[in-house]
Design an enzyme around this catalytic site. Structure first.
Site, mmCIF file in Angstrom:
data_model
loop_
_atom_site.group_PDB
_atom_site.id
_atom_site.type_symbol
_atom_site.label_atom_id
_atom_site.label_comp_id
_atom_site.label_asym_id
_atom_site.label_seq_id
_atom_site.Cartn_x
_atom_site.Cartn_y
_atom_site.Cartn_z
ATOM 1 N N ASP A 167 0.834 -1.207 0.000
ATOM 2 C CA ASP A 167 0.000 0.000 0.000
ATOM 3 C C ASP A 167 0.869 1.258 0.000
ATOM 4 O O ASP A 167 0.369 2.376 -0.115
ATOM 5 C CB ASP A 167 -1.008 -0.011 1.158
ATOM 6 C CG ASP A 167 -0.336 -0.031 2.521
ATOM 7 O OD1 ASP A 167 0.899 -0.164 2.595
ATOM 8 O OD2 ASP A 167 -1.070 0.087 3.539
ATOM 9 N N SER A 168 2.185 1.069 0.059
ATOM 10 C CA SER A 168 3.114 2.185 -0.176
ATOM 11 C C SER A 168 2.870 2.799 -1.550
ATOM 12 O O SER A 168 3.298 3.917 -1.814
ATOM 13 C CB SER A 168 4.566 1.696 -0.059
ATOM 14 O OG SER A 168 4.772 0.549 -0.872
ATOM 15 N N ASP A 193 -1.141 -6.168 -0.547
ATOM 16 C CA ASP A 193 -1.488 -5.582 0.752
ATOM 17 C C ASP A 193 -2.985 -5.347 0.872
ATOM 18 O O ASP A 193 -3.622 -4.884 -0.082
ATOM 19 C CB ASP A 193 -0.808 -4.203 0.890
ATOM 20 C CG ASP A 193 0.329 -4.216 1.888
ATOM 21 O OD1 ASP A 193 0.435 -5.159 2.687
ATOM 22 O OD2 ASP A 193 1.126 -3.249 1.845
ATOM 23 N N LYS A 204 -1.287 -9.509 2.433
ATOM 24 C CA LYS A 204 -0.547 -9.078 3.625
ATOM 25 C C LYS A 204 -1.433 -8.123 4.397
ATOM 26 O O LYS A 204 -2.135 -7.302 3.798
ATOM 27 C CB LYS A 204 0.778 -8.394 3.248
ATOM 28 C CG LYS A 204 1.539 -7.882 4.484
ATOM 29 C CD LYS A 204 2.961 -7.492 4.171
ATOM 30 C CE LYS A 204 3.148 -6.126 3.599
ATOM 31 N NZ LYS A 204 2.630 -5.007 4.418
ATOM 32 N N GLU A 254 -1.506 -5.705 8.264
ATOM 33 C CA GLU A 254 -0.702 -5.172 9.367
ATOM 34 C C GLU A 254 -1.357 -5.487 10.710
ATOM 35 O O GLU A 254 -2.582 -5.458 10.829
ATOM 36 C CB GLU A 254 -0.561 -3.652 9.218
ATOM 37 C CG GLU A 254 0.187 -3.247 7.962
ATOM 38 C CD GLU A 254 0.402 -1.738 7.862
ATOM 39 O OE1 GLU A 254 0.041 -0.995 8.802
ATOM 40 O OE2 GLU A 254 0.931 -1.310 6.823
ATOM 41 N N GLU A 290 9.174 -4.597 10.521
ATOM 42 C CA GLU A 290 9.575 -3.271 10.042
ATOM 43 C C GLU A 290 10.085 -2.398 11.183
ATOM 44 O O GLU A 290 9.432 -2.264 12.224
ATOM 45 C CB GLU A 290 8.390 -2.582 9.333
ATOM 46 C CG GLU A 290 8.767 -1.187 8.812
ATOM 47 C CD GLU A 290 7.837 -0.631 7.752
ATOM 48 O OE1 GLU A 290 6.959 -1.365 7.248
ATOM 49 O OE2 GLU A 290 8.015 0.561 7.404
#
Ligand code: KIV
Length: 280
Positions: free
Chosen positions: A52-53, A91, A121, A123, A189
């Site tokens: 999602d960056s 993501d 993925k 978080e 991270e």
């Protein structure tokens, strides 16, 4: 399990292959958001993440919170068209999975169906363990992400190193929880290297580090960061393997100069009245 790793050019890498690489050889991962970048990366990496960056790197957003499910599906499908071998992981964007397992399943299933990804993925640590178990039990492989989770930037109060001092036990517990819930790998991270090493030794699934430790089971970077294409800011963990941003700007400046001087296009770039005249 040997098929599908970076040295095997034929088979598609699966989450099971990645899981089995722990303790065998380092897992190489990069992000991609477009077909051409995916094509460049495919033969060199085991995992390609549509992170999602993309919101910050390609869309100019201030953080990842404004990234939508539609954006992830669109970029995920584009990347899938550029991959033949690497495992595609997409993501789950902010707001698409936190409400509860059923909500997460609906959106993860949409990502898998629309992109052809092999995994999603998401978080979060212990608070996401139930959701991870729910997805995995229903056929959706999950890569977890603990430590600095950028979608929680407002709770953290910035993009700080996580897991220092008294916070160390929380991050270790998060990593244990996602591993026990059935994630096939976990991104670590922005943690102290000693904590990343401790987690790598403590969990049975591979750890993929970004700002973590060379001792992780694998590494990931944002491709535009390591190529010098994204230059708004540069975290300490980014090593620039090229300066493509500077090279691109020099080429653009040269193009502009050539157009203004009427040196471009040249005779070799224009068409004659008939194909015979110019050989085509
Ligand atoms: O969004 C992303 O690109 C990521 C990687 C940095 C791990 O989550």
């Amino acid at each position: 399990m040997s098929a599908g790793t970076a040295s095997d050019k034929s088979a598609r890498v699966t989450p099971a292959h990645i899981r089995a690489m722990k303790g065998e050889r380092p897992i190489v991962s990069l992000t991609a958001y477009t077909t051409p970048m995916a094509r460049l990366i495919d033969r060199h990496c085991d995992v390609v993440l549509v992170g999602d960056s993309v919101g910050m790197v390609l869309h100019g957003l201030p953080d990842t919170l404004g990234v939508s499910l539609e954006m992830m599906c669109l970029h995920g499908a584009a990347v899938a068209r550029g991959l033949e071998r690497a495992l595609l992981v997409v993501d789950m964007p902010f707001g698409s999975y936190e409400e509860g397992p059923a909500h997460a399943f609906r959106n993860a299933a949409r990502i898998m169906a629309e992109t052809g990804a092999g995994a999603v993925k998401l978080e979060g640590g212990r608070q996401m363990a139930e959701t991870i178990a729910f997805l995995v039990a229903r056929g959706i492989p999950v890569m977890a992400h603990v430590g600095l989770t950028p979608q929680s930037v407002h709770v953290f109060g910035g993009y700080r190193v996580q897991g220092r001092g008294a916070d160390r036990a929380r991050v270790l517990d998060d990593a244990r929880a996602v591993a026990e819930a059935g994630a096939f790998a976990v991104v670590l991270e922005k943690l102290p290297a000693s904590l990343a090493d401790e987690i790598t030794a403590a969990v049975e699934i591979p750890t993929i580090g970004i700002g973590a430790s060379a001792g992780c089971d694998g590494q990931i970077l944002v491709t535009e960061d390591m190529l010098g294409l994204f230059t708004d800011f540069r975290p300490k963990f980014v090593r620039r393997f090229a300066e493509l941003g500077a090279a691109a700007e020099a080429a653009i400046a040269e193009y502009a100069e050539e157009v203004r001087a009427r040196r471009f296009p040249g005779p070799e770039h224009v068409y004659a009245d008939t194909p015979q005249e110019a050989g085509r």
